[in-house]
Motif scaffolding. Structure first.
Motif, short mmCIF file in Angstrom:
data_model
loop_
_atom_site.label_atom_id
_atom_site.label_comp_id
_atom_site.label_asym_id
_atom_site.label_seq_id
_atom_site.Cartn_x
_atom_site.Cartn_y
_atom_site.Cartn_z
N MET A 1 0.84 -1.19 0.00
CA MET A 1 0.00 0.00 0.00
C MET A 1 0.88 1.25 0.00
O MET A 1 1.96 1.25 0.54
N SER A 2 0.37 2.30 -0.57
CA SER A 2 1.12 3.55 -0.59
C SER A 2 0.47 4.56 0.36
O SER A 2 -0.70 4.47 0.71
N LYS A 3 1.28 5.53 0.74
CA LYS A 3 0.81 6.55 1.67
C LYS A 3 -0.29 7.38 1.03
O LYS A 3 -0.23 7.71 -0.16
N LEU A 4 -1.28 7.73 1.85
CA LEU A 4 -2.41 8.53 1.38
C LEU A 4 -2.71 9.61 2.41
O LEU A 4 -2.87 9.32 3.59
N VAL A 5 -2.77 10.86 1.92
CA VAL A 5 -3.01 12.02 2.77
C VAL A 5 -4.23 12.77 2.25
O VAL A 5 -4.40 12.93 1.03
N GLU A 6 -5.04 13.25 3.17
CA GLU A 6 -6.16 14.11 2.82
C GLU A 6 -5.78 15.54 3.17
O GLU A 6 -5.10 15.78 4.17
N CYS A 7 -6.25 16.48 2.37
CA CYS A 7 -6.02 17.90 2.65
C CYS A 7 -7.36 18.61 2.52
O CYS A 7 -8.15 18.31 1.61
N VAL A 8 -7.63 19.54 3.46
CA VAL A 8 -8.91 20.23 3.50
C VAL A 8 -8.70 21.74 3.68
O VAL A 8 -8.99 22.30 4.74
#
Length: 118
Positions: A1-8
Motif C-alpha cells: 500500500m502507498s501513503k495517502l493524505v487528505e487535505c482540506v
C-alpha cells in the motif's frame, strides 16, 4: 500500500463562482491527487476543498491552490461572517493510510517554508 493524505484547505471566497472554480481547478490539474468535494457558503464568504493523494502530490496541490487564492482574492474588499486570516485560512493535512500524524505535520511545515520563499 502507498501513503495517502487528505487535505482540506479553507479559502476566503464563497460568492464568486468563477474565482472558486479557478482555485479548485488547481487541484484538478495536479496529477496524483483526487478532488473529493468542495462547498461554498455565501454568508461566510468561504469555501472548503477536500482532496487526497500521495504526500508530495497533495502538498503540491495545496501549494498551487494557496498561490491561486492569493492571486485572485482581494482581502481588502472581503466581507463575511467568518473570521479570516487571509485568502487561505487553514490547510490541514490528515493521515489516511500508511502515514502518521507526525509525517503530516512535516508536510505542513515543508509547505509553509515553500510558501515563505514564494
Amino acid at each position: 500500500m502507498s501513503k495517502l493524505v487528505e487535505c482540506v484547505p479553507n479559502f476566503s471566497e464563497g460568492r464568486d463562482k468563477e474565482i472558486i472554480e479557478k482555485i479548485v481547478d488547481e487541484v484538478r490539474k495536479t496529477e496524483g491527487v483526487k478532488l473529493l468535494d468542495y462547498c461554498s457558503d455565501k454568508d461566510h464568504n468561504r469555501s472548503v476543498v477536500t482532496f487526497i493523494g500521495g504526500p508530495e502530490e497533495t502538498k503540491e496541490a495545496a501549494f498551487k491552490l494557496i498561490k491561486k487564492a492569493s492571486e485572485l482574492i482581494d482581502m481588502s474588499k472581503h466581507s463575511g461572517a467568518h473570521p479570516r486570516m487571509g485568502a487561505t485560512d487553514v490547510v490541514p493535512f490528515i493521515p489516511i493510510r500508511d502515514i502518521t500524524t507526525e509525517e503530516c505535520v512535516e508536510i505542513a511545515k515543508d509547505l509553509g517554508k515553500r510558501l515563505e520563499k514564494n
